[in-house]
Design an enzyme around this catalytic site. Sequence first.
Site, PDB file in Angstrom:
ATOM      1  CE  LYS A 115      -0.038  -6.536   1.243  1.00 35.31           C
ATOM      2  NZ  LYS A 115      -0.674  -6.041   2.252  1.00 35.31           N
TER       3      LYS A 115
ATOM      4  CD  GLU B 273      -3.392  -7.152   7.160  1.00 35.31           C
ATOM      5  OE1 GLU B 273      -4.210  -7.199   5.882  1.00 35.31           O
ATOM      6  OE2 GLU B 273      -2.430  -7.056   6.902  1.00 35.31           O
TER       7      GLU B 273
HETATM    8  C1  3PG Z   1       0.028  -2.496   3.861  1.00 39.35           C
HETATM    9  O1  3PG Z   1       0.804  -2.907   4.344  1.00 39.35           O
HETATM   10  O2  3PG Z   1      -0.467  -3.531   3.126  1.00 39.35           O
HETATM   11  C2  3PG Z   1       0.311  -1.411   3.749  1.00 39.35           C
HETATM   12  O3  3PG Z   1       1.221  -0.496   3.977  1.00 39.35           O
HETATM   13  C3  3PG Z   1      -1.488  -1.176   4.032  1.00 39.35           C
HETATM   14  O4  3PG Z   1      -1.196   0.189   2.656  1.00 39.35           O
HETATM   15  P1  3PG Z   1      -2.296   2.066   3.673  1.00 39.35           P
HETATM   16  O5  3PG Z   1      -1.161   2.020   5.086  1.00 39.35           O
HETATM   17  O6  3PG Z   1      -2.245   3.243   2.897  1.00 39.35           O
HETATM   18  O7  3PG Z   1      -3.585   1.418   3.175  1.00 39.35           O
END
Ligand code: 3PG
Length: 219
Positions: free
Chosen positions: A132, A45
């Site tokens: 999500k 992603e």
């Molecule tokens: C997202 O946008 O999904 C999060 O900011 C991901 O969080 P992380 O950097 O703690 O994995």
Amino acid sequence: MQTVQSEVYQKIEEAKLLPLYTATNLDYLDRLEEILLTSQLPIVEVTFRSELAETAIKKLAKSGKLMVGAGTVRTLTQAKAAIKNGAKFIVSPAVIPEVIEYSLAQGIPVFPGTATPSEIQQAVDYGIHIVKFFPADIYGGLKAIKALSGPFYDVKFLPTGGIDEINVLDYLNHPQVIAVGGSFILSETSLKQDDGVTASQHLNELIETIKGKSFMISG
Ligand code: 3PG
């Protein structure tokens, strides 16, 4: 014939890990592909948190080695740019009607960011059954997913935000967690060090940790 939607759901469910990647330098994309392919995790992603998001999506989609999606999609313009350049799925940090409606109209699966029952219901009203869950750690983590899974028995969660090597298995063990996402899986910062050797080892260890567990579809 498999639809883009079922293809994406299947890939994410098989992968169990969705690397969230922010590109600030396109030179690292080849190495990103190489490491993900070697680790048999052919999905990424790419977030709209940098000006290079669109170009990075285009380059990765053109190369065709990975299934590329777009993340942090907050506007219709970003959704259009992502899909035009080959993004196969869209992830948003919130429920954004114009992003959802456009993506669905294009036949592209969209995972809106949700944290509350009302937001999950909003997504369900669009016919979306994978959301999500963000920011997972702040909004109650696994405890919240367990509580939300009662009324939303027909919804699967893709938690992101604060997932790490320590708690990843707890999340994945929950039957309504389809996969987890995050920058802890593989980041550009980690690729910049020692040509990504440590990043690659880290990813393989992570995959080793989840391999053979009951939630894995194969292996
Ligand atoms: C997202 O946008 O999904 C999060 O900011 C991901 O969080 P992380 O950097 O703690 O994995």
